[in-house]
Motif scaffolding. Sequence first.
Motif, PDB file in Angstrom:
ATOM      1  N   THR A  85       0.835  -1.193   0.000  1.00 17.34           N
ATOM      2  CA  THR A  85       0.000   0.000   0.000  1.00 17.34           C
ATOM      3  C   THR A  85       0.874   1.250   0.000  1.00 17.34           C
ATOM      4  N   ALA A  86       0.265   2.389  -0.224  1.00 23.68           N
ATOM      5  CA  ALA A  86       0.981   3.663  -0.142  1.00 23.68           C
ATOM      6  C   ALA A  86       1.395   3.905   1.307  1.00 23.68           C
ATOM      7  N   PHE A  87       2.518   4.600   1.476  1.00 27.97           N
ATOM      8  CA  PHE A  87       3.001   4.889   2.824  1.00 27.97           C
ATOM      9  C   PHE A  87       1.991   5.788   3.531  1.00 27.97           C
ATOM     10  N   PRO A  88       1.542   5.414   4.730  1.00 32.38           N
ATOM     11  CA  PRO A  88       0.509   6.192   5.429  1.00 32.38           C
ATOM     12  C   PRO A  88       1.026   7.552   5.908  1.00 32.38           C
ATOM     13  N   GLU A  89       0.312   8.589   5.557  1.00 33.97           N
ATOM     14  CA  GLU A  89       0.701   9.948   5.947  1.00 33.97           C
ATOM     15  C   GLU A  89       0.589  10.180   7.450  1.00 33.97           C
ATOM     16  N   ASN A  90      -0.225   9.381   8.135  1.00 33.14           N
ATOM     17  CA  ASN A  90      -0.401   9.577   9.571  1.00 33.14           C
ATOM     18  C   ASN A  90       0.616   8.798  10.415  1.00 33.14           C
ATOM     19  N   SER A  91       1.592   8.180   9.772  1.00 37.03           N
ATOM     20  CA  SER A  91       2.656   7.488  10.497  1.00 37.03           C
ATOM     21  C   SER A  91       3.688   8.499  11.001  1.00 37.03           C
ATOM     22  N   ILE A  92       4.254   8.218  12.154  1.00 34.05           N
ATOM     23  CA  ILE A  92       5.336   9.037  12.693  1.00 34.05           C
ATOM     24  C   ILE A  92       6.493   9.086  11.698  1.00 34.05           C
ATOM     25  N   LEU A  93       6.725   7.986  10.993  1.00 34.66           N
ATOM     26  CA  LEU A  93       7.846   7.904  10.057  1.00 34.66           C
ATOM     27  C   LEU A  93       7.628   8.709   8.774  1.00 34.66           C
ATOM     28  N   SER A  94       6.414   9.169   8.533  1.00 35.92           N
ATOM     29  CA  SER A  94       6.169   9.936   7.303  1.00 35.92           C
ATOM     30  C   SER A  94       6.931  11.260   7.309  1.00 35.92           C
TER      31      SER A  94
ATOM     32  N   CYS B  29      14.056   9.173   5.040  1.00 38.41           N
ATOM     33  CA  CYS B  29      14.607   7.834   4.858  1.00 38.41           C
ATOM     34  C   CYS B  29      14.951   7.604   3.385  1.00 38.41           C
ATOM     35  N   ASN B  30      15.881   6.701   3.166  1.00 40.77           N
ATOM     36  CA  ASN B  30      16.320   6.386   1.808  1.00 40.77           C
ATOM     37  C   ASN B  30      15.449   5.332   1.144  1.00 40.77           C
ATOM     38  N   TYR B  31      14.759   4.544   1.928  1.00 42.88           N
ATOM     39  CA  TYR B  31      13.953   3.456   1.378  1.00 42.88           C
ATOM     40  C   TYR B  31      12.778   3.201   2.308  1.00 42.88           C
ATOM     41  N   ALA B  32      11.610   2.970   1.748  1.00 46.87           N
ATOM     42  CA  ALA B  32      10.430   2.666   2.563  1.00 46.87           C
ATOM     43  C   ALA B  32       9.497   1.733   1.811  1.00 46.87           C
ATOM     44  N   ASP B  33       8.957   0.782   2.518  1.00 42.16           N
ATOM     45  CA  ASP B  33       7.921  -0.118   2.028  1.00 42.16           C
ATOM     46  C   ASP B  33       6.740   0.001   2.979  1.00 42.16           C
ATOM     47  N   SER B  34       5.557  -0.256   2.484  1.00 43.97           N
ATOM     48  CA  SER B  34       4.386  -0.215   3.339  1.00 43.97           C
ATOM     49  C   SER B  34       3.432  -1.338   2.945  1.00 43.97           C
TER      50      SER B  34
ATOM     51  N   GLU C 292       0.581   3.470  17.364  1.00 47.19           N
ATOM     52  CA  GLU C 292       1.770   3.150  16.566  1.00 47.19           C
ATOM     53  C   GLU C 292       2.975   2.864  17.460  1.00 47.19           C
ATOM     54  N   LEU C 293       3.737   1.857  17.052  1.00 50.46           N
ATOM     55  CA  LEU C 293       5.028   1.553  17.657  1.00 50.46           C
ATOM     56  C   LEU C 293       6.097   1.742  16.590  1.00 50.46           C
ATOM     57  N   ILE C 294       7.183   2.419  16.934  1.00 48.41           N
ATOM     58  CA  ILE C 294       8.322   2.560  16.030  1.00 48.41           C
ATOM     59  C   ILE C 294       9.460   1.749  16.631  1.00 48.41           C
ATOM     60  N   LEU C 295       9.833   0.690  15.926  1.00 52.59           N
ATOM     61  CA  LEU C 295      10.899  -0.203  16.354  1.00 52.59           C
ATOM     62  C   LEU C 295      12.070  -0.057  15.398  1.00 52.59           C
TER      63      LEU C 295
ATOM     64  N   LEU D 269      23.823   0.203   8.924  1.00 56.91           N
ATOM     65  CA  LEU D 269      22.430   0.471   8.584  1.00 56.91           C
ATOM     66  C   LEU D 269      21.669   0.944   9.811  1.00 56.91           C
ATOM     67  N   ASN D 270      20.838   1.953   9.626  1.00 59.90           N
ATOM     68  CA  ASN D 270      19.862   2.359  10.641  1.00 59.90           C
ATOM     69  C   ASN D 270      18.498   2.033  10.052  1.00 59.90           C
ATOM     70  N   PHE D 271      17.681   1.278  10.767  1.00 57.13           N
ATOM     71  CA  PHE D 271      16.367   0.946  10.214  1.00 57.13           C
ATOM     72  C   PHE D 271      15.274   1.171  11.236  1.00 57.13           C
ATOM     73  N   ARG D 272      14.080   1.427  10.719  1.00 54.64           N
ATOM     74  CA  ARG D 272      12.895   1.621  11.545  1.00 54.64           C
ATOM     75  C   ARG D 272      11.742   0.810  10.957  1.00 54.64           C
ATOM     76  N   VAL D 273      10.920   0.290  11.852  1.00 51.65           N
ATOM     77  CA  VAL D 273       9.714  -0.439  11.493  1.00 51.65           C
ATOM     78  C   VAL D 273       8.557   0.243  12.209  1.00 51.65           C
ATOM     79  N   SER D 274       7.532   0.603  11.465  1.00 55.00           N
ATOM     80  CA  SER D 274       6.344   1.182  12.062  1.00 55.00           C
ATOM     81  C   SER D 274       5.253   0.123  12.103  1.00 55.00           C
ATOM     82  N   LEU D 275       4.690  -0.089  13.266  1.00 52.71           N
ATOM     83  CA  LEU D 275       3.510  -0.944  13.422  1.00 52.71           C
ATOM     84  C   LEU D 275       2.365   0.007  13.718  1.00 52.71           C
TER      85      LEU D 275
END
Length: 132
Positions: free
Chosen positions: A6-15, A19-24, A105-108, A115-121
């Motif tokens: 899906t498209a990256f959610p605008e209401n995510s903290i990570l939006s 970042c250099n790369y994002a999947d949703s 939301e949880l940001i892990l 590499l620095n990575f983040r996962v949004s739940l």
Amino acid sequence: MKIEKTAFPENSILSKSNCNYADSYCGIISKEDYTITSADIGKAFFFSSPKWVTTLLKLRNKMVSFFGLKTGETSNKKDIRIDDTDLEKGRQIGLFKIFDKTDNELILGEDDKHLNFRVSLLLDIQSKTKKN
């Protein structure tokens, strides 16, 4: 549950992050009478992986340890108990540090030398009248 890209959610903290790369990906839970919290989603993330994923992570940890990369704790899932207080900002659970937490939301993630990575739940409550 069917999971779809899906498209990256605008209401995510990570939006708001650079970042250099994002999947949703998105999965829909259709239980109207059940309240789900970000802690529930976090617990599902840590404890619902199939055995083959756990085996691959153990193999990955053995391999990358030779290069000095972080491996996290390799514990038996049955021995780990997580309650809501464990899923707070700054806590470390296995390889993942909790960088942020809101009601939905949880940001892990982790910062390592390569590499620095983040996962949004993200739990996005949608009404039946809202169109996707």
